[in-house]
Design a protein around this motif. Structure first.
Motif, short mmCIF file in Angstrom:
data_model
loop_
_atom_site.label_atom_id
_atom_site.label_comp_id
_atom_site.label_asym_id
_atom_site.label_seq_id
_atom_site.Cartn_x
_atom_site.Cartn_y
_atom_site.Cartn_z
N GLY A 31 49.05 53.64 26.86
CA GLY A 31 50.33 53.71 26.18
C GLY A 31 50.23 53.29 24.72
N VAL A 32 49.48 52.23 24.46
CA VAL A 32 49.30 51.78 23.07
C VAL A 32 48.57 52.83 22.25
N ALA A 33 47.53 53.43 22.85
CA ALA A 33 46.80 54.48 22.14
C ALA A 33 47.72 55.65 21.78
N ALA A 34 48.58 56.03 22.73
CA ALA A 34 49.53 57.12 22.46
C ALA A 34 50.52 56.71 21.37
N ALA A 35 50.96 55.45 21.39
CA ALA A 35 51.92 54.98 20.38
C ALA A 35 51.28 54.96 18.99
N ILE A 36 50.00 54.61 18.92
CA ILE A 36 49.31 54.61 17.62
C ILE A 36 49.24 56.02 17.06
N ARG A 37 48.95 56.99 17.92
CA ARG A 37 48.88 58.38 17.46
C ARG A 37 50.22 58.84 16.88
N ARG A 38 51.30 58.35 17.45
CA ARG A 38 52.64 58.75 16.99
C ARG A 38 53.20 57.81 15.93
N GLU A 39 52.37 56.85 15.48
CA GLU A 39 52.73 55.90 14.44
C GLU A 39 53.97 55.09 14.83
N LEU A 40 54.05 54.73 16.11
CA LEU A 40 55.15 53.90 16.60
C LEU A 40 54.83 52.42 16.58
N LEU A 41 53.55 52.08 16.40
CA LEU A 41 53.12 50.69 16.35
C LEU A 41 52.27 50.46 15.12
N ARG A 57 32.17 56.41 12.17
CA ARG A 57 31.28 55.40 11.58
C ARG A 57 31.83 54.88 10.25
N LEU A 58 32.62 55.68 9.57
CA LEU A 58 33.12 55.31 8.25
C LEU A 58 34.46 54.58 8.32
N GLN A 59 34.99 54.36 9.54
CA GLN A 59 36.29 53.73 9.70
C GLN A 59 36.12 52.38 10.40
N THR A 60 36.82 51.37 9.89
CA THR A 60 36.65 50.01 10.42
C THR A 60 37.31 49.82 11.78
N THR A 61 38.55 50.27 11.93
CA THR A 61 39.29 50.01 13.16
C THR A 61 38.64 50.63 14.39
N PRO A 62 38.27 51.91 14.35
CA PRO A 62 37.59 52.47 15.53
C PRO A 62 36.30 51.76 15.88
N PRO A 116 48.04 46.00 13.36
CA PRO A 116 47.84 44.62 13.86
C PRO A 116 48.45 44.40 15.24
N LEU A 117 49.70 44.87 15.44
CA LEU A 117 50.34 44.70 16.74
C LEU A 117 49.61 45.49 17.81
N ALA A 118 49.21 46.70 17.48
CA ALA A 118 48.47 47.51 18.45
C ALA A 118 47.15 46.84 18.82
N LEU A 125 35.61 48.59 15.33
CA LEU A 125 35.95 47.30 15.92
C LEU A 125 36.40 47.47 17.37
N VAL A 126 37.22 48.49 17.61
CA VAL A 126 37.68 48.76 18.98
C VAL A 126 36.49 49.09 19.88
N GLY A 127 35.56 49.89 19.36
CA GLY A 127 34.39 50.25 20.15
C GLY A 127 33.52 49.05 20.49
N ILE A 128 33.34 48.14 19.51
CA ILE A 128 32.53 46.95 19.75
C ILE A 128 33.18 46.05 20.79
N VAL A 129 34.48 45.81 20.65
CA VAL A 129 35.18 44.96 21.63
C VAL A 129 35.16 45.59 23.02
N ALA A 130 35.41 46.90 23.08
CA ALA A 130 35.37 47.58 24.38
C ALA A 130 33.99 47.49 25.02
N GLY A 131 32.96 47.65 24.20
CA GLY A 131 31.59 47.55 24.72
C GLY A 131 31.28 46.18 25.27
N LEU A 132 31.70 45.12 24.55
CA LEU A 132 31.47 43.76 25.02
C LEU A 132 32.20 43.48 26.32
N LEU A 133 33.47 43.92 26.40
CA LEU A 133 34.23 43.70 27.62
C LEU A 133 33.63 44.44 28.81
#
Length: 227
Positions: free
Chosen positions: A53-63, A186-191, A66-68, A193-201
């Motif tokens: 749901g959060v991923a879908a909200a980010i795509r639609r710029e609803l969040l 690779r050129l974007q910080t947020t993706p 930082p909150l996402a 960071l999400v990938g690193i956290v997801a990998g660790l979890l």
């Protein structure tokens, strides 16, 4: 509804049922540290649903980002927490597993349907992508292998081939179909960071799933002997 959409929806339903039915069947009527497993399963599924749901909200710029990020992290930790509780080996059964006799039949049905349905879907939707059909066959093999092989195939060399085939075909598909997307990420910080956290979890989850780590180990289960 056309044939392609029907096949696609049927495959999604089969995969969803397989994902949901396995932990439910394995943990029905069981507790873990005095916690009913249906609660842990709710954490697992709920966390995944919130992430989607959060991923879908980010795509639609609803969040906002930082909150996402906070919601994604909290939901991911919740899902991993529930998953660890489900896969831990120390289970106290309150009721015996049900319908064991039909498990092989269900495996044959689901595996066969996935293989045939996947092949037909690729034939009609992606005729130039035979690797997708191969992926469906390999996934069907994972479901069918314990049922069709003698002794559940514990020591059969084909099992090792199956284990190696899945990551190999996935890596090939990612390299051929998503290489450009990955290079742009690779050129974007947020993706990243999400990938690193997801990998660790996921590393934490699979460490518990494989028995490499355990909070309250049991003896005689080929698991760690201390927490």
């Amino acid at each position: 509804m056309n044939v392609e959409r029907t096949l696609r929806n049927l495959l999604f339903l089969i995969i969803g049922l397989e994902i949901a039915a396995s932990p439910v069947a394995a943990h029905t009527g069981t507790t873990h540290a005095a916690t009913p497993h249906w609660i842990l399963f709710s954490f697992f599924v709920g966390g995944i649903c919130v992430m989607a749901g959060v991923a879908a909200a980010i795509r639609r710029e609803l969040l906002s980002i930082p909150l996402a990020g906070v919601l994604l992290t909290a939901s991911a930790v919740t899902a991993v927490f529930g998953g660890i509780g489900l896969v831990e080996t120390q289970i106290v059964g309150q009721t015996a597993p049900q319908l064991i006799a039909i498990y092989p039949v269900l495996s044959l049905f689901i595996g066969g349907l996935l293989a045939v349905g996947g092949f037909l879907l690729v034939l009609t939707k992606y005729p130039t992508k035979p690797q997708y059909a191969l992926l469906c066959m390999v996934l069907a093999g994972w479901i069918l292998y314990p049922t069709v092989m003698p002794g559940q195939g514990y020591y059969n060399p084909l099992g090792y081939l199956l284990v190696l085939s899945l990551p190999a075909i996935i890596a090939y598909i990612v390299w051929t179909d998503a290489r450009g997307v990955l290079q742009s990420i690779r050129l974007q910080t947020t993706p990243k960071l999400v990938g690193i956290v997801a990998g660790l979890l996921m590393c934490v989850f699979f460490a518990f799933s494989a028995g490499t780590m355990s909070i309250k180990p049991d003896s005689g289960l080929n698991a760690p002997t201390s927490a």
